[in-house]
Scaffold this motif. Structure first.
Motif, short mmCIF file in Angstrom:
data_model
loop_
_atom_site.label_atom_id
_atom_site.label_comp_id
_atom_site.label_asym_id
_atom_site.label_seq_id
_atom_site.Cartn_x
_atom_site.Cartn_y
_atom_site.Cartn_z
N VAL A 26 0.83 -1.16 0.08
CA VAL A 26 0.05 -0.03 -0.01
C VAL A 26 0.81 1.23 0.06
O VAL A 26 1.69 1.35 0.99
CB VAL A 26 -1.24 -0.04 1.22
N GLU A 27 0.48 2.17 -0.85
CA GLU A 27 1.24 3.26 -0.89
C GLU A 27 0.45 4.43 -0.68
O GLU A 27 0.92 5.52 -0.15
CB GLU A 27 1.92 3.56 -2.45
N GLY A 28 -0.90 4.57 -0.69
CA GLY A 28 -1.66 5.69 -0.29
C GLY A 28 -3.02 5.36 -0.30
O GLY A 28 -3.48 4.11 -0.89
N ARG A 29 -4.05 6.28 0.00
CA ARG A 29 -5.46 6.12 0.00
C ARG A 29 -5.95 7.08 -0.91
O ARG A 29 -5.64 8.27 -0.84
CB ARG A 29 -5.97 6.22 1.39
N LEU A 30 -7.03 6.71 -1.87
CA LEU A 30 -7.81 7.52 -2.57
C LEU A 30 -8.90 8.09 -1.70
O LEU A 30 -9.89 7.57 -1.41
CB LEU A 30 -8.27 6.89 -3.98
N VAL A 31 -8.86 9.33 -1.29
CA VAL A 31 -9.63 9.99 -0.35
C VAL A 31 -11.01 10.15 -0.69
O VAL A 31 -11.90 10.61 0.05
CB VAL A 31 -8.86 11.05 0.67
N ASN A 78 -15.63 4.35 -0.08
CA ASN A 78 -15.32 3.26 0.75
C ASN A 78 -13.77 3.15 0.53
O ASN A 78 -13.13 3.88 -0.42
CB ASN A 78 -15.79 2.03 0.07
N VAL A 79 -13.23 2.37 1.34
CA VAL A 79 -11.81 2.53 1.55
C VAL A 79 -11.26 1.77 -0.04
O VAL A 79 -11.60 0.83 -0.55
CB VAL A 79 -11.30 1.42 2.41
N THR A 80 -10.43 2.69 -0.38
CA THR A 80 -9.69 2.49 -1.92
C THR A 80 -8.32 3.00 -1.66
O THR A 80 -7.89 3.92 -1.61
CB THR A 80 -10.57 3.39 -2.95
N TYR A 107 -6.89 -1.31 -5.05
CA TYR A 107 -7.07 -2.13 -4.13
C TYR A 107 -8.30 -1.76 -3.18
O TYR A 107 -8.22 -0.71 -2.27
CB TYR A 107 -6.01 -2.68 -3.06
N LYS A 108 -9.59 -2.66 -3.09
CA LYS A 108 -10.71 -2.19 -2.44
C LYS A 108 -11.21 -3.36 -1.42
O LYS A 108 -11.67 -4.19 -1.81
CB LYS A 108 -11.70 -1.74 -3.38
N PRO A 109 -10.60 -3.22 -0.12
CA PRO A 109 -10.75 -4.51 0.67
C PRO A 109 -12.40 -4.56 0.94
O PRO A 109 -13.06 -3.51 1.31
CB PRO A 109 -9.85 -4.23 1.73
N VAL A 110 -12.72 -5.80 1.15
CA VAL A 110 -13.98 -5.89 1.63
C VAL A 110 -14.35 -5.50 3.10
O VAL A 110 -15.21 -4.76 3.22
CB VAL A 110 -14.61 -7.39 1.53
N SER A 111 -13.19 -5.44 4.00
CA SER A 111 -13.41 -4.95 5.21
C SER A 111 -13.67 -3.30 5.21
O SER A 111 -14.14 -2.87 6.30
CB SER A 111 -12.09 -5.22 5.94
N GLY A 112 -13.45 -2.83 4.11
CA GLY A 112 -13.67 -1.49 3.92
C GLY A 112 -14.90 -0.84 3.39
O GLY A 112 -15.13 0.40 3.05
N GLU A 113 -15.68 -1.77 3.20
CA GLU A 113 -17.04 -1.38 2.41
C GLU A 113 -18.04 -0.92 3.33
O GLU A 113 -18.06 -1.43 4.43
CB GLU A 113 -17.48 -2.57 1.48
#
Length: 247
Positions: free
Chosen positions: A3-8, A12-14, A30-36
């Motif tokens: 992971v290098e960063g997050r698309l804010v 959902n967590v992307t 990468y969109k983890p199911v845990s971040g939905e």
């Protein structure tokens, strides 16, 4: 996968990540199911699974282009992983003053800007986008924003963000209404016929990992209806036909 960063801006967590295998590296989303965040009207399965299922439909039909997409494990558990697309400088969907509209663009709707001046929502008449519009109809895409269309540096236009597709009820909400009433290109018709055949075979079985039986049946029914009518449908007044924000 690192992971290098997050698309804010994503709801959902992307995550923006690098991948490497045998000395070859690249970037992925990468969109983890845990971040939905759960959606009341999409209670079954996962958003990641719907993204993968939509990519499977695209791959089987070859309608339009979606970046290579898989469901795999990652630093925050299983999730959707999709190749990052490098984009060019050209926009393919815009809100413009009528005088600034490119000659070959398709108008979706007329409106007024915050100053009361006339404006139009329009998109390029790109063959790849036209096929993505066909794909959106059969997968029942309820969130085709302009920002979900990426003009790649290879000349193709890629569709992304398909987490809320494939519902059983009609929910088509898109900015790609520019071809309403036009006949489907014969090439798209042939691809739809191939898709319909695949749904009765291996593809239908593979989709069962991500969708309910009712959702797969509805996908087949939408394909049948589009083949029978042979034209780009027009929006109805039963639901809001364009997403918000538009871009």
């Amino acid at each position: 996968m690192d992971v290098e960063g997050r698309l804010v801006d994503a709801s959902n967590v992307t995550l923006f990540c690098t991948i490497e295998l045998d000395g070859v590296s690249g970037h992925v989303v990468y969109k983890p199911v845990s971040g939905e965040k759960p959606l009341w009207d999409f209670p079954d399965g996962t958003l990641a699974g719907r993204e993968v299922a939509t990519a499977m439909v695209q791959e089987a039909s070859q309608l339009g282009a979606i970046p290579p997409t898989v469901l795999r494990d990652g630093p925050f558990g299983p999730g959707m992983v999709q190749l990052w697309i490098e984009t060019g400088d050209d926009d393919v969907v815009e809100v413009l003053a009528p005088a600034d509209l490119p000659e070959d663009w398709k108008i979706v709707l007329h409106a007024h800007d915050r100053n009361g001046e006339p404006a139009v929502l329009a998109h390029a008449d790109h063959p790849g986008m036209r096929e993505l519009a066909v794909l959106d109809i059969v997968v029942n895409n309820t969130d085709r924003k302009g920002g979900h269309l990426l003009p790649g540096t290879d000349g193709r236009v890629y569709g992304v963000d398909h987490g809320i597709c494939l519902h059983t009820e009609p929910k088509l909400r898109t900015v790609l209404w520019g071809w309403v009433g036009e006949r489907l290109p014969e090439e798209s018709v042939e691809k739809l016929r191939g898709l319909r055949s695949e749904l009765d075979g291996a593809l239908g079985k593979a989709l069962a990992e991500h969708l309910t039986g009712f959702e797969i049946r509805a996908l087949a029914d939408r394909t049948d209806l589009l083949l029978a009518e042979g034209v780009f449908p027009q929006p109805t007044e039963e639901w809001r036909a364009v997403p918000w924000p538009l871009l």
